[in-house]
Enzyme design. Structure first.
Site, PDB file in Angstrom:
ATOM      1  CE  LYS A 493      -0.438  -0.039   5.058  1.00 57.59           C
ATOM      2  NZ  LYS A 493      -1.371  -0.036   6.201  1.00 57.59           N
ATOM      3  NE  ARG A 591      -6.201   1.007  11.753  1.00 58.18           N
ATOM      4  CZ  ARG A 591      -4.976   0.760  11.310  1.00 58.18           C
ATOM      5  NH1 ARG A 591      -4.056   1.709  11.337  1.00 58.18           N
ATOM      6  NH2 ARG A 591      -4.664  -0.436  10.845  1.00 58.18           N
ATOM      7  CE1 TYR A 719      11.365  32.651  -0.146  1.00 60.73           C
ATOM      8  CE2 TYR A 719      11.639  30.263  -0.074  1.00 60.73           C
ATOM      9  CZ  TYR A 719      11.300  31.407  -0.768  1.00 60.73           C
ATOM     10  OH  TYR A 719      10.876  31.328  -2.069  1.00 60.73           O
ATOM     11  CG  MET A 768       7.738  23.875  -3.398  1.00 60.18           C
ATOM     12  SD  MET A 768       6.524  24.759  -4.387  1.00 60.18           S
ATOM     13  CE  MET A 768       5.480  25.441  -3.101  1.00 60.18           C
TER      14      MET A 768
END
Length: 823
Positions: A493, A591, A719, A768
């Site tokens: 998964k 869950r 930054y 980023m």
């Protein structure tokens, strides 16, 4: 060389059960999945703690294989093939290889050590190939299985062998020595690899030296420990004459004394003394390991009495050795298998098997192949065999590059031939590559890396390398912990925990895993569309996905009455019968799952229902990795036993049961039931530090240095000016950022990357698409490789620093980061 099957009865000390003992054997196999198996194949059914090839004998017989070496005959098959029954099939394979080796009488170089074995082997092959027809170990086939397979590839035309031998513990080398029987021994660097298999360094060296028991010459680097071990070894295994041929940077008593060593750019210049003369040599590397490996090769050339001019001319042409097959995304929905630096018959067979295991569903199979060198066959024999390999492996088209292979074009169906790489590149746009799995395999002189570059999908320079061999190792490690007949479900998964779902699923299918697990239906659909045939369980199916689950033959986990009734409604509408479902019990995770108070209604709903079949009953452990809560785990297991037993008794069924995850496999072996679920452990991460050392790193996130600048004291980086230089600082910018999955919390000198095996602190905020590191103390340049995570830092180390878990680090890596798979 063909061998009469009857002659092997006494060689292997086997019991004969069969009808045709006069069959000629021309192929040895241990891989039931290979398309190269046929009527003249002798298949050794290896049986170990992880796999038992006897289980695949029925399929092999169906595919025309008729000759087997076995420890037992599968029930009902005694009269359907020829069987040589032995005590241990691995020992039998080794005995056969030793017998086969003794049929040949040319010189053989045996190489062992901790590091550099494969490099030295490949370089010696290059250095000696102008004068010899060489058989060598393909790739790094140096194990108890790899060495026999390497030696079995010898044929009558070879006149020099180069084989490497690797061991991980005591009593292994004695078996490999019988198979290789070297006349010339090379001991490479002794390091820490496989230290856990030996009591100490001396024991490890002693074991490795056993390869040279009957070796008239041993080449090695002098040092105090090795010299001591060799002294005792020579006294114990007296051989006359025996020559110890040594080299050293420090000991003037060595046969070859390196008196000067100087680095110039990417090269190393050495001055050495040999037989009271002084010589100069240029080595095209400057790292210590490569220089030492090149000197080992130098001593082999000196032993062969090469003149200094030839030695210099050949050594200065040495090249970096690539020891892996890489899978890359290609243009026009193609996959590229990059094996662009070698072209020999044995490695072609290996690469074709890899191509079969990695082919995309619906894609055709293409091979781009250069002329093949050093096969030991005449060209007519060689290309007849290559053509048969291509036919056996059902290759859709072959593109040959080279004057020799082109001259045999009539033997290859659906082929296109070019005299050289330049001619191919000129026509590449007209060859219409589309939806193909392409094996690119060529000798170095053909420069096939240019072809790979043209056919590879262009993405940015940050990549996540996935080591498929490490996945295989980790899978087998956990499989070895299972009781016989316990099945294995592997979780793929979240895009294979960030590593790549389809490619890993293909590998697991190759390993004949029992089940795959995904979180959502779309993940399972993608695997089915990719050609995966294994059963796939969907752990968190939404009711809206039930029609698609049925369409793609996925198997839903059912965890509530609402979900069960919704699935039953759709299943009845489609007139399904015995459709497999998996019932989830909540035993304390709270869950998903049926609780104790809903079991009776669940039973009532399923009783007498023929639309679905309970394929398995499962639960999930909350704290199997935390010894403080092991009592809670035992309560969960007891409750699971109670609830699942009640369901089985009331419905009169006997489904698969499973509750153990990765940590549970190691910590609760008594609760394996009939299946376990392997997750994060497959990807090289354990919650137990003691267990971690047995796992191999799977994913290495890499990038490059885009730019380097030096800023003065008082200037800032990034930054918010969060890093202020207190002195002149050299800053490297790396093209990876939080959009690629690097947490911003890893910046501001919390985290680091690795450049030239040195730590470089991240300075300023992670951007980023970029991050900046301090490389003031590192000799590096723009374009140099950068390790973001892998061996250092590890994802575990990052997770600790970021107060999270390795799962989050791994699954956060963006899909825009290209995955490169290799073996």
């Amino acid at each position: 060389m063909s061998i009469n099957l009857k002659s092997l009865v006494s060689v292997l000390n086997a019991k004969w059960i069969g009808s045709d003992a006069d069959v000629l054997i021309d192929h040895i196999s241990i891989d039931s999945r290979s398309l190269q198996n046929g009527s003249q194949t002798l298949f050794f059914a290896l049986a170990g703690i992880n796999n038992d090839a006897h289980l695949f004998i029925p399929d092999l017989i169906e595919n025309k294989v008729q000759n087997f070496v076995v420890q037992y005959i599968p029930e009902g098959y005694a009269g359907k093939a020829n069987f040589l029954v032995v005590e241990n099939t691995l020992w039998a394979l080794q005995e056969f290889a030793a017998y086969y080796r003794n049929l040949f009488h040319f010189p053989v170089i045996g190489i062992t050590g901790s590091n550099g074995k494969t490099i030295v082997k490949e370089w010696l092959n290059f250095l000696l190939s102008p004068d010899y027809n060489i058989i060598r170990s393909p790739k790094s086939y140096n194990s108890q299985v790899g060495v026999p397979l390497s030696v079995i590839a010898i044929n009558e035309k070879h006149n020099l062998g180069i084989f490497e031998a690797g061991i991980s513990t005591v009593n292994e080398m004695v078996k490999l020595e019988k198979i290789i029987k070297p006349n010339i021994g090379v001991l490479t660097s002794i390091g820490s690899a496989h230290d856990e298999g030996f009591e100490n360094l001396v024991q490890k060296i002693d074991e490795k030296l056993l390869l040279f028991k009957d070796c008239p010459i041993i080449i090695y680097q002098k040092n105090e420990v090795v010299d001591s071990c060799l002294s005792q070894f020579v006294a114990e295994y007296m051989l006359h004459p025996r020559k110890l041929f040594s080299w050293s940077f420090t000991d003037q008593n060595a046969d070859v004394f390196i008196e000067k060593r100087e680095h110039r750019n990417d090269h190393t210049f050495i001055q050495y003394q040999y037989k009271n003369e002084t010589f100069n040599l240029e080595i095209p590397f400057n790292d210590s390991a490569s220089v030492e490996n090149a000197i080992s090769c130098l001593l082999v050339l000196l032993n062969f009495n090469y003149d200094q001019e030839t030695i210099q001319n050949r050594i200065e042409m040495l090249y970096p050795v690539r020891m892996r097959l890489e899978v890359k995304n290609g243009i026009n929905n193609c996959s590229i298998i990059d094996d662009s630096y070698s072209s020999d018959f044995q490695s072609l067979k290996i690469a074709l098997d890899f191509l079969e295991s990695q082919k995309k569903k619906g894609a055709s199979k293409t091979v781009i192949l250069s002329d093949i060198f050093q096969s030991g066959f005449t060209n007519e024999e060689l290309y007849s065999k290559v053509a048969q390999l291509i036919l056996d492996n059902k290759i859709n088209r072959i593109i040959g590059i080279g004057a020799t292979i082109s001259s045999f074009a009539d033997q290859f169906p659906n082929s296109t031939m070019f005299d050289n790489t330049a001619d191919f590149i000129a026509e590449i746009d007209n060859l219409n590559f589309n939806n193909e799995t392409i094996l690119i395999k060529g000798a170095r002189s053909f420069q096939f890396e240019e072809i790979v570059s043209l056919l590879e999908e262009k993405t940015h320079e940050t990549i996540l390398e996935i080591n498929l061999d490490a996945i295989s190792h980790n899978f087998n490690y956990y499989k070895s912990k299972l009781a016989p007949n316990v099945k294995m479900m592997v979780m793929v998964k979240a895009f294979g925990y960030g590593n790549g779902g389809l490619e890993i699923a293909k590998l697991l299918e190759h390993h004949k895993v029992d089940y795959l697990g995904v979180a959502f239906a779309d993940e399972g659909i993608a695997l089915k569309n990719g050609g995966i045939k294994l059963p796939i369980m969907v752990l968190n199916p939404e009711s809206t996905s039930f029609p698609s689950i049925i369409q793609y033959q996925l198997e839903p986990e059912i965890y509530s009455l609402k979900g069960l009734n919704a699935f039953l409604k759709i299943a009845r509408e489609k007139n399904l019968k015995d459709y497999p479902i998996h019932i989830k019990m909540d035993t304390g995770m709270h869950r998903l799952g049926f609780e104790n108070n809903t079991i009776d209604e669940l039973i009532a709903t399923l009783k007498g229902n023929s639309t679905v079949r309970v394929q398995s009953i499962l639960s999930h452990l909350a704290t199997s990795d935390d010894p403080k809560h092991f009592d809670f785990v035992r309560q969960q297991i007891a409750l699971f036993e109670k609830l699942s037993s009640k369901l089985m008794a009331e419905l009169n069924i006997n489904p698969i049961r499973h509750t153990l995850n990765t940590s549970g496999i190691s910590n609760f072996p008594d609760a394996q039931y009939s299946m376990v679920r392997l997750g994060i452990g497959l990807y090289g991460v354990s919650n137990d530090p003691a267990e971690q050392k047995y796992l191999e790193n799977v994913g290495t996130l890499k990038s490059i240095i885009s730019q380097i600048r030096t800023i003065p004291a008082g200037d800032s980086v990034g930054y918010g000016r969060r890093f202020m230089a207190d002195a002149a600082t050299k800053i490297a910018t790396i093209p990876i950022g939080y959009a690629d999955g690097i947490a911003r919390l890893w910046g501001n000198e919390v985290g680091y990357v690795t450049i030239k095996n040195q730590k470089a602190k991240i300075v300023g905020s992670v951007c980023m698409d970029m991050l900046m590191v301090n490389v003031s103390d590192i000799e590096c340049k723009e374009g140099d490789s950068v390790i973001i995570f892998g061996e250092s830092p590890t994802v575990i180390e990052m997770a600790v620093a970021l107060k999270t878990i390795p799962y989050e680090i791994m699954t956060s890596i963006s899909q825009r980061v290209k995955r490169v798979f290799f073996r």
